[in-house]
Design a protein around this motif. Structure first.
Motif, short mmCIF file in Angstrom:
data_model
loop_
_atom_site.label_atom_id
_atom_site.label_comp_id
_atom_site.label_asym_id
_atom_site.label_seq_id
_atom_site.Cartn_x
_atom_site.Cartn_y
_atom_site.Cartn_z
N ASN A 117 0.70 -1.03 -0.19
CA ASN A 117 0.12 -0.11 0.04
C ASN A 117 0.95 1.08 -0.02
OD1 ASN A 117 -2.42 -1.36 0.37
ND2 ASN A 117 -2.11 -1.54 2.36
N GLY A 118 0.53 2.12 -0.84
CA GLY A 118 1.45 3.32 -1.00
C GLY A 118 1.59 3.77 -2.44
N VAL A 119 1.55 5.23 -2.56
CA VAL A 119 1.83 5.74 -3.79
C VAL A 119 2.97 5.45 -4.43
CG1 VAL A 119 1.68 7.78 -5.29
CG2 VAL A 119 -0.08 7.43 -3.40
N GLY A 120 3.26 5.08 -5.58
CA GLY A 120 4.50 4.91 -6.11
C GLY A 120 5.41 3.53 -5.21
N TYR A 121 4.60 2.83 -4.61
CA TYR A 121 5.15 1.55 -4.06
C TYR A 121 4.97 0.11 -5.23
CZ TYR A 121 5.99 3.84 0.44
OH TYR A 121 6.41 4.78 1.56
N LEU B 47 13.82 -10.26 -6.36
CA LEU B 47 12.61 -9.51 -6.32
C LEU B 47 12.86 -7.87 -5.90
CD1 LEU B 47 9.54 -9.44 -5.64
CD2 LEU B 47 10.01 -9.46 -3.21
N GLN B 48 12.56 -6.90 -6.90
CA GLN B 48 12.73 -5.65 -6.93
C GLN B 48 11.77 -4.98 -6.32
OE1 GLN B 48 16.29 -6.18 -8.04
NE2 GLN B 48 15.91 -4.12 -8.42
N LEU B 49 12.08 -4.22 -5.28
CA LEU B 49 10.97 -3.34 -4.45
C LEU B 49 11.13 -1.95 -4.63
CD1 LEU B 49 11.04 -5.64 -1.26
CD2 LEU B 49 9.27 -5.55 -3.07
N GLN B 50 10.22 -1.34 -5.07
CA GLN B 50 10.36 0.13 -5.12
C GLN B 50 9.53 0.88 -3.77
OE1 GLN B 50 9.12 1.44 -9.02
NE2 GLN B 50 11.13 0.83 -9.79
N LYS C 40 0.82 2.74 4.91
CA LYS C 40 1.35 2.77 3.77
C LYS C 40 2.47 1.34 4.21
CE LYS C 40 3.02 6.35 2.22
NZ LYS C 40 3.31 7.82 2.04
N GLY C 41 2.95 0.65 3.17
CA GLY C 41 4.09 -0.07 3.46
C GLY C 41 3.59 -1.63 2.85
N ILE C 42 4.39 -2.62 3.45
CA ILE C 42 3.94 -4.11 3.12
C ILE C 42 3.57 -4.76 4.30
CG2 ILE C 42 5.10 -6.10 2.27
CD1 ILE C 42 7.46 -4.42 1.33
N LYS C 43 2.23 -5.40 4.09
CA LYS C 43 1.71 -5.98 5.15
C LYS C 43 1.16 -7.45 4.47
CE LYS C 43 -3.08 -4.50 4.60
NZ LYS C 43 -3.98 -5.62 4.52
#
Length: 177
Positions: free
Chosen positions: A90-94, A103-106, A160-163
């Motif tokens: 969750n988050g804009v641009g994530y 695994l590429q994480l932005q 916002k973040g990974i959950k």
């Protein structure tokens, strides 16, 4: 008496369990897992079931009785069906994407975070905001999911973040004027 330990582990078709030399080896269509067996418990395979019994009526034996049985059950289920964990971003641009063995994480940092995918783990990104981690080792699948989540844990104000997909973020109320 251990309520977990006294129940046998049923071995499904296509899975073999061997106990030799203090090591239990479980083989199935997805892979092979090994579990060292302590001297506190006795593990035996009879009539398509794995039985775990404590050697003595001591606290360490009773503690390891249920734990060993649960680990064996997880191994049998893992090599026959496998395990998976789902993460949401969750988050804009994530976003996330699988590129080769990474695994590429932005995640809003000044750089992209590259997470190397371990052996025996499969990571899929159906959408840029959804990650599915799967494999036959329950412990390894959970560890990889926790490490990816730790890149940007969800913050309590906007979430916002990974959950995890089953996780609920309790929102904190801001200061009211």
């Amino acid at each position: 008496m251990s309520r977990v330990g006294k129940n046998p582990v049923t071995i499904p078709q296509g899975v073999t369990v061997d106990v030799a030399g203090g090591v239990a080896t479980v083989k199935g269509k997805l892979g092979t897992l090994k579990l060292p067996i302590t001297k506190e418990v006795d593990v035996s395979v009879e009539d398509g079931k794995v039985w775990v019994k404590p050697v003595a009526d001591t606290t360490p034996s009773r503690v390891l009785w249920g734990t060993t049985r649960a680990n064996l059950r997880n191994m049998v289920e893992g090599v026959s069906k496998g395990y998976s964990k789902n993460l949401e971003i969750n988050g804009v641009g994530y976003r996330a994407a699988v590129q080769g063995k990474n695994l590429q994480l932005q995640m809003g940092y000044s750089h992209d975070v590259s997470y190397p995918i371990p052996e025996g783990i499969t990571i899929k990104c159906e959408k840029p905001t959804a990650i599915t981690i799967s494999g036959f080792d329950k412990q390894k699948v959970g560890q990889v999911a926790a490490e990816i989540r730790a890149v940007r844990p969800p913050e309590p104000y906007k979430g916002k973040g990974i959950k995890y997909d089953t996780e609920t973020i309790l929102r904190k109320e801001g200061k009211k004027k």
